[in-house]
Design an enzyme around this catalytic site. Structure first.
Site, short mmCIF file in Angstrom:
data_model
loop_
_atom_site.label_atom_id
_atom_site.label_comp_id
_atom_site.label_asym_id
_atom_site.label_seq_id
_atom_site.Cartn_x
_atom_site.Cartn_y
_atom_site.Cartn_z
N LYS A 112 0.01 18.98 28.57
CA LYS A 112 0.93 19.04 28.91
C LYS A 112 0.18 19.02 30.81
CE LYS A 112 4.79 21.21 30.82
NZ LYS A 112 6.55 22.26 31.19
N HIS B 94 -2.20 -3.44 -10.97
CA HIS B 94 -0.99 -3.17 -10.12
C HIS B 94 -0.04 -1.85 -9.72
CE1 HIS B 94 -1.47 -7.72 -9.97
NE2 HIS B 94 -2.13 -7.26 -8.58
#
Length: 511
Positions: free
Chosen positions: A137, A272
């Site tokens: 922070k 696929h």
């Protein structure tokens, strides 16, 4: 640039500390530490002040409370250019802490090593994440390091800037620190949800480790990467080009089917993300040849997955067709030598891959769908013979084989099979009747045999036309889920045509 004067080090992973400590000592940076880290620093013969001596407060609760002290957190959180903050520090005789080096208790590793809930709970770090969040922070003034992997980067930064760090570096480390605390908390939340069997909590947290950024997604203009909840994928690439997004998608589709087949017997060919050939046979070479015969055109440029070890003879056969990926539970040295003649083919060892009953995700915009994977084991009790004509053991075995493959084919799905080998697959059609016709068309195009053929459908036939089309093509037995308002009509037609009909209590769509 921010000069580093004081550093707090508290690490669970104590490797690679010495090079870092040397640099900190070089720039006369004061060290504060606690517990095992303090002992390790002293053992390496570096000066260090123990946290309890620094705060004037002893470690308590068996070490649960060490760094949770105002002197520590004020030193980390104070804004250097804020007069009020500076005044508060001075009035309380607190000092600024410029660098925080922390990595957390090994919660994930503990989960791998034990099921003891009390041990697991004790490996939830409290002080570490609190300090890291505070430092992250306050990145404008404080540098935070959360992994030994970042040490070399920190050393370079300190050396380059003569004992200081840049705002760009601190900001980057802050981002990584918040990712680390979020990941750590997500793993803990995942553990509690798992033991409580709460698959769909009010707040769903997805976490993962970056395995690699991929060249691109399904298409070159799309970005892609692969993540894992663990540090690896339980599959090992041992040869070939980098795997692509589509490769991974096909690999996981192939492995899902492979692991559902009897071990050391099954071959799956994927194109696929759809199977275009599956076969179970004691002879591994024959298993592959039978799977390939189902649709040799679609197999070109596809993926072969073998749930057995590939030998020299099979490797020679595999090299006769262009394949993108070959997956196996190991490769004989001679087989590897043969397959590696093709520079680009990806060879994957999936010996350690296990199908886990985890949730699947499908995202759209800022929403995502989630569900458990369809790996339900089939039980003979799940099937009901509803026709007058009954299947023999061999026929029932082929029906269940076809139904198992069918659940991994994109809906609407029809699978034709004979002797536990697919002979025709129809996939991904809006109409189930179209899927029937495609499967039959492939069977008639590629197969030339007189054996009995059975069919599986991933959902019920809403009308008799689909079943009629199958019967007219020579299909003698059909398996499908029950649940249609016309089930009685389907049974009636099966009896009129002397067709075996088996109902499943479960449906298996794969959209």
């Amino acid at each position: 640039m921010n000069k580093i004067k004081k550093v707090l080090i508290s690490v669970s992973d104590k490797k690679d500390l010495k090079p870092l400590l040397k640099v900190l000592a070089k720039y006369k940076i004061e060290l504060i530490s606690s517990g095992g880290t303090y002992k390790e620093i002293k053992k390496l013969k570096f000066k260090c002040l123990e946290v309890s001596e620094y705060t004037g407060f002893p470690e308590i609760l068996g070490g649960r409370v060490k760094t949770l002290h105002p002197k520590i957190h004020s030193g980390i959180l104070s804004k250097r250019n804020n007069k009020s903050h500076s005044k508060d520090l001075k009035n309380n005789n607190f000092e600024e802490i410029d660098l925080v080096i922390v990595n957390f208790y090994p919660f994930e590793k503990t989960l791998e090593q034990t099921n003891d809930h009390l041990k697991i709970i004790e490996n939830i770090d409290i002080g570490g994440p609190t300090m890291v969040r505070a430092a992250a922070k306050n990145y404008n003034d404080v540098t935070v390091i959360t992994s030994s992997d970042q040490y070399s980067e920190l050393i370079n930064e300190i050396e380059k800037n003569k004992g200081s760090t840049s705002i760009e570096f601190r900001e980057k480390m802050s981002l990584e620190a918040f990712s680390e605390t979020a990941y750590y908390d997500a793993v803990i939340a995942g553990y509690f949800n798992k033991i409580k069997k709460n698959n769909f909590p009010k707040k769903k947290i997805i976490y993962g480790n970056l395995i690699e950024e991929l060249r691109y997604g399904e298409n070159p203009h799309q970005q892609a990467a692969i993540y894992s909840k663990t540090q690896n994928l339980d599959i090992k690439q041992i040869h070939g080009k980098q795997l692509s997004y589509n490769n991974y998608n096909d690999i996981f589709s192939a492995l899902t089917i492979s692991k559902s087949l009897p071990k050391n017997l099954g071959t799956v060919i994927i194109k696929h993300a759809n199977p275009c050939g599956v076969s179970i046979n004691k002879d591994n070479l024959k298993s592959y040849q039978l799977a390939l015969a189902c649709d040799p055109i679609s197999a070109f440029g596809g993926i072969v997955s073998c749930n057995y070890r590939i030998n020299k003879n099979l490797a020679m056969e595999l090299n006769n067709i262009f394949l993108e990926v070959i997956i196996a539970d190991g490769f004989d040295p001679e087989a590897l030598k043969i397959l590696k003649k093709k520079k680009n083919i990806r060879l994957i060892d999936a010996t350690n891959f296990l199908m886990k009953n985890l949730v699947k995700f499908n995202s759209a915009n800022e929403s995502f769908l989630t569900q458990s994977e369809d790996i339900k084991k089939f039980d003979i009790k799940n099937f009901k013979i509803v026709s007058k004509k009954k299947p023999n053991k061999s026929q029932l075995k082929s029906l269940i084989f076809a139904f198992n493959v069918c659940r991994y084919v994109k809906s609407n799905a029809i699978v034709l099979a004979s002797q536990e080998t697919t002979v025709g697959i129809g996939s991904g059609q809006p109409s189930r009747l179209d899927s029937c016709q495609i499967a039959i068309g492939k069977m008639n195009k590629f197969q030339n045999f007189s054996e009995e053929v059975v069919a599986a459908s991933d959902a019920f036939f809403p009308f008799i036309d689909g079943l009629e089309t199958l019967v007219q093509s020579g299909i003698t037995a059909v398996i499908q889920p029950s649940g249609s308002i016309r089930d009685k009509d389907i049974i009636k037609f099966a009896n009129q045509t002397n067709t075996i009909l088996v109902f499943s209590k479960t449906r298996h769509f794969r959209h």
